[in-house]
Design a protein around this motif. Structure first.
Motif, PDB file in Angstrom:
ATOM      1  N   UNK A  95      52.529  -4.210 -31.421  1.00 17.91           N
ATOM      2  CA  UNK A  95      51.206  -4.307 -30.807  1.00 17.91           C
ATOM      3  C   UNK A  95      51.300  -4.312 -29.285  1.00 17.91           C
ATOM      4  N   UNK A  96      50.274  -3.760 -28.635  1.00 18.96           N
ATOM      5  CA  UNK A  96      50.268  -3.700 -27.178  1.00 18.96           C
ATOM      6  C   UNK A  96      48.971  -4.254 -26.603  1.00 18.96           C
ATOM      7  N   UNK A  97      49.089  -4.677 -25.344  1.00 18.27           N
ATOM      8  CA  UNK A  97      47.926  -5.069 -24.550  1.00 18.27           C
ATOM      9  C   UNK A  97      47.893  -4.122 -23.358  1.00 18.27           C
ATOM     10  N   UNK A  98      46.750  -3.497 -23.138  1.00 18.68           N
ATOM     11  CA  UNK A  98      46.592  -2.552 -22.038  1.00 18.68           C
ATOM     12  C   UNK A  98      45.981  -3.235 -20.820  1.00 18.68           C
ATOM     13  N   UNK A  99      46.416  -2.787 -19.651  1.00 21.03           N
ATOM     14  CA  UNK A  99      45.862  -3.240 -18.372  1.00 21.03           C
ATOM     15  C   UNK A  99      45.755  -2.022 -17.467  1.00 21.03           C
ATOM     16  N   UNK A 100      45.131  -2.180 -16.318  1.00 16.44           N
ATOM     17  CA  UNK A 100      45.126  -1.108 -15.330  1.00 16.44           C
ATOM     18  C   UNK A 100      43.787  -0.422 -15.172  1.00 16.44           C
ATOM     19  N   UNK A 101      42.961  -0.950 -14.299  1.00 18.36           N
ATOM     20  CA  UNK A 101      41.631  -0.419 -14.004  1.00 18.36           C
ATOM     21  C   UNK A 101      40.767  -0.309 -15.261  1.00 18.36           C
ATOM     22  N   UNK A 102      40.828  -1.335 -16.064  1.00 15.14           N
ATOM     23  CA  UNK A 102      39.905  -1.498 -17.190  1.00 15.14           C
ATOM     24  C   UNK A 102      38.876  -2.494 -16.672  1.00 15.14           C
ATOM     25  N   UNK A 103      37.656  -2.018 -16.463  1.00 14.36           N
ATOM     26  CA  UNK A 103      36.700  -2.820 -15.695  1.00 14.36           C
ATOM     27  C   UNK A 103      35.461  -3.270 -16.448  1.00 14.36           C
ATOM     28  N   UNK A 104      35.232  -2.733 -17.628  1.00 12.80           N
ATOM     29  CA  UNK A 104      34.023  -3.130 -18.358  1.00 12.80           C
ATOM     30  C   UNK A 104      34.362  -3.492 -19.801  1.00 12.80           C
ATOM     31  N   UNK A 105      33.510  -4.291 -20.384  1.00 13.37           N
ATOM     32  CA  UNK A 105      33.680  -4.659 -21.793  1.00 13.37           C
ATOM     33  C   UNK A 105      33.585  -3.418 -22.681  1.00 13.37           C
TER      34      UNK A 105
END
Length: 129
Positions: A95-105
Motif C-alpha cells: 500500500x502507498x500514500x501519495x503526496x505532492x501538490x494534492x490540494x483538495x479533498x
C-alpha cells in the motif's frame, strides 16, 4: 543497490521488532530525485526499495520525491508523485500514500478511488488553511 539498502533495512528490522504488528509501520521514500541525466534515483529503484521494505514487515510506503539537491527542482504539476505511488503500489505490492501538490479533498478522493494510492497526505493544503 545492495549496499544502499543495507542500513535502511537494518533500521526497518529494528523498528519492526519494537513496534507491535497491530500498529501499521511505514516509511517515507524519495521515489525519484529528478536527476535522470546524472544517474540519479529512478522509479525502478523505488520499487526495489519498497519491495525490500515490505519483506522486512513494513505496511506502507509514503511516496515523495526530490528535494535532495539545491540545483534540482521537482515537477510542479498537481499530484506529481501520484504516478510514482501508483507504480510502487502495483509493482512492489505494498500500500502507498501519495503526496505532492494534492490540494483538495476532491483530488485526494479521486486518487484513492481510482486505485492510484491507498492514502493521501495534504500537508501544504492543511498548513495554508
Amino acid at each position: 543497490l545492495e549496499n544502499r539498502l543495507r542500513y535502511p533495512l537494518e533500521v526497518a528490522r529494528a523498528v519492526r521488532a519494537a513496534v507491535p504488528r497491530g500498529v501499521p509501520l511505514g516509511a517515507r521514500l524519495s521515489a525519484h530525485d529528478w536527476r535522470d541525466a546524472d544517474g540519479g534515483l529512478s522509479a525502478a529503484d523505488a520499487v526495489a526499495w519498497a519491495s525490500a521494505l515490505r519483506t522486512e514487515g513494513l505496511d506502507f510506503i509514503c511516496t515523495s520525491s526530490g528535494g535532495v539537491t539545491a540545483d534540482t527542482r521537482n515537477p510542479n504539476a498537481a499530484g506529481y508523485n501520484v504516478g510514482l505511488s501508483e507504480q510502487i503500489r502495483r509493482e512492489a505490492k505494498i500500500p502507498t500514500r501519495a503526496v505532492g501538490l494534492i490540494t483538495t479533498a476532491r483530488q485526494a478522493d479521486e486518487i484513492v478511488a481510482s486505485g492510484k494510492a491507498d492514502m493521501v497526505a495534504l500537508a501544504r493544503a492543511i498548513l495554508d488553511d
